[in-house]
Motif scaffolding. Sequence first.
Motif, PDB file in Angstrom:
ATOM      1  N   GLN A 249       0.452  14.109   9.051  1.00 10.86           N
ATOM      2  CA  GLN A 249      -0.762  13.522   9.608  1.00 10.86           C
ATOM      3  C   GLN A 249      -1.452  12.648   8.572  1.00 10.86           C
ATOM      4  N   LEU A 250      -2.169  11.647   9.057  1.00  7.29           N
ATOM      5  CA  LEU A 250      -2.937  10.766   8.175  1.00  7.29           C
ATOM      6  C   LEU A 250      -4.271  11.413   7.837  1.00  7.29           C
ATOM      7  N   ASP A 251      -4.562  11.515   6.536  1.00 12.45           N
ATOM      8  CA  ASP A 251      -5.880  12.013   6.152  1.00 12.45           C
ATOM      9  C   ASP A 251      -6.857  10.849   6.019  1.00 12.45           C
ATOM     10  N   ASP A 252      -8.096  11.142   5.651  1.00  8.38           N
ATOM     11  CA  ASP A 252      -9.130  10.105   5.585  1.00  8.38           C
ATOM     12  C   ASP A 252      -8.800   9.039   4.536  1.00  8.38           C
ATOM     13  N   ALA A 253      -8.222   9.454   3.415  1.00 12.78           N
ATOM     14  CA  ALA A 253      -7.875   8.487   2.376  1.00 12.78           C
ATOM     15  C   ALA A 253      -6.794   7.523   2.859  1.00 12.78           C
ATOM     16  N   ALA A 254      -5.816   8.056   3.609  1.00 16.46           N
ATOM     17  CA  ALA A 254      -4.744   7.203   4.139  1.00 16.46           C
ATOM     18  C   ALA A 254      -5.300   6.210   5.155  1.00 16.46           C
ATOM     19  N   LYS A 255      -6.220   6.669   5.999  1.00 13.75           N
ATOM     20  CA  LYS A 255      -6.809   5.774   6.997  1.00 13.75           C
ATOM     21  C   LYS A 255      -7.647   4.683   6.322  1.00 13.75           C
ATOM     22  N   ALA A 256      -8.361   5.053   5.270  1.00 16.50           N
ATOM     23  CA  ALA A 256      -9.164   4.059   4.557  1.00 16.50           C
ATOM     24  C   ALA A 256      -8.273   3.001   3.911  1.00 16.50           C
TER      25      ALA A 256
ATOM     26  N   ALA B 248       0.859  -1.185   0.000  1.00 17.75           N
ATOM     27  CA  ALA B 248       0.000   0.000   0.000  1.00 17.75           C
ATOM     28  C   ALA B 248       0.891   1.230   0.000  1.00 17.75           C
ATOM     29  N   LEU B 249       0.391   2.284  -0.621  1.00 22.01           N
ATOM     30  CA  LEU B 249       1.106   3.561  -0.660  1.00 22.01           C
ATOM     31  C   LEU B 249       0.269   4.584   0.103  1.00 22.01           C
ATOM     32  N   ILE B 250       0.801   5.065   1.208  1.00 19.34           N
ATOM     33  CA  ILE B 250       0.095   6.011   2.066  1.00 19.34           C
ATOM     34  C   ILE B 250       0.666   7.402   1.813  1.00 19.34           C
TER      35      ILE B 250
ATOM     36  N   LEU C   7      -6.021  -2.570   4.304  1.00 16.07           N
ATOM     37  CA  LEU C   7      -4.825  -3.406   4.411  1.00 16.07           C
ATOM     38  C   LEU C   7      -4.913  -4.352   5.606  1.00 16.07           C
ATOM     39  N   VAL C   8      -5.510  -3.886   6.691  1.00 12.52           N
ATOM     40  CA  VAL C   8      -5.612  -4.700   7.904  1.00 12.52           C
ATOM     41  C   VAL C   8      -6.443  -5.952   7.662  1.00 12.52           C
ATOM     42  N   THR C   9      -7.379  -5.903   6.721  1.00  9.40           N
ATOM     43  CA  THR C   9      -8.272  -7.041   6.488  1.00  9.40           C
ATOM     44  C   THR C   9      -7.722  -8.040   5.466  1.00  9.40           C
TER      45      THR C   9
ATOM     46  N   ARG D 134       4.606  -2.709   3.064  1.00 12.66           N
ATOM     47  CA  ARG D 134       4.648  -4.062   2.477  1.00 12.66           C
ATOM     48  C   ARG D 134       4.446  -5.090   3.582  1.00 12.66           C
ATOM     49  N   VAL D 135       3.471  -5.959   3.364  1.00 13.49           N
ATOM     50  CA  VAL D 135       3.173  -7.034   4.317  1.00 13.49           C
ATOM     51  C   VAL D 135       3.616  -8.344   3.689  1.00 13.49           C
TER      52      VAL D 135
END
Length: 201
Positions: free
Chosen positions: A80-87, A70-72, A92-94, A179-180
């Motif tokens: 700071q993380l914006d809404d797009a980065a958090k989404a 993922a590219l944040i 990615l967590v799932t 990268r996971v």
Amino acid sequence: MTKLAPTALLLCASLAACQPPGGQEAANSAIADNGLANNGEDNMVEPRRSILRPEVVPTVEEPKIEPEEALIGFGALSLQLDDAAKAALDALVTTPAMQAGGRVALRGHSDSRGTDGDNRVASRRRAERVRDYLVEKGVAAERITLVALGETRPIAPNAKEDGSDDPEGRAKNRRVEVRVTPPPVVIPPPVPVGAPDAEKP
């Protein structure tokens, strides 16, 4: 020479046609021999192993887990993380790689504005923001590694061809690459056929 009557000739021909050479016993013997020969060939074939035998363990292929990336971006909000980065991080967590407990590598980047040292610090802070968010979402901190690369690996020009500033390019360079890597698959050693069961505690 005595001539046979037509009726007698017919009778002889009929009897000759019904009687196989060597007699019925020879024919029966040939059929029996042929059957024994076929049985002998069948007996030479190795018997098939039953899949129900206890020493035969069916192999089930696990679905292969692919790495995730993922590219944040840290465009408008520099640290700071914006809404797009958090989404993007929520998605990615799932993923299977994350759910399987894979290692998470975070590589922080910056634009070229400022000194090299400042940019390296800024890139690390961005990676730390991503790490903290993932930890909040339940990812174990020990799975995560951080690398601060500063301005050394841009993906867009920081300046235009005429030398003037390129704000859009700099915004793309302020990023964290995630990268996971899935955990390795551990295959137990095969159990020899006929080996005694391991002692139970």
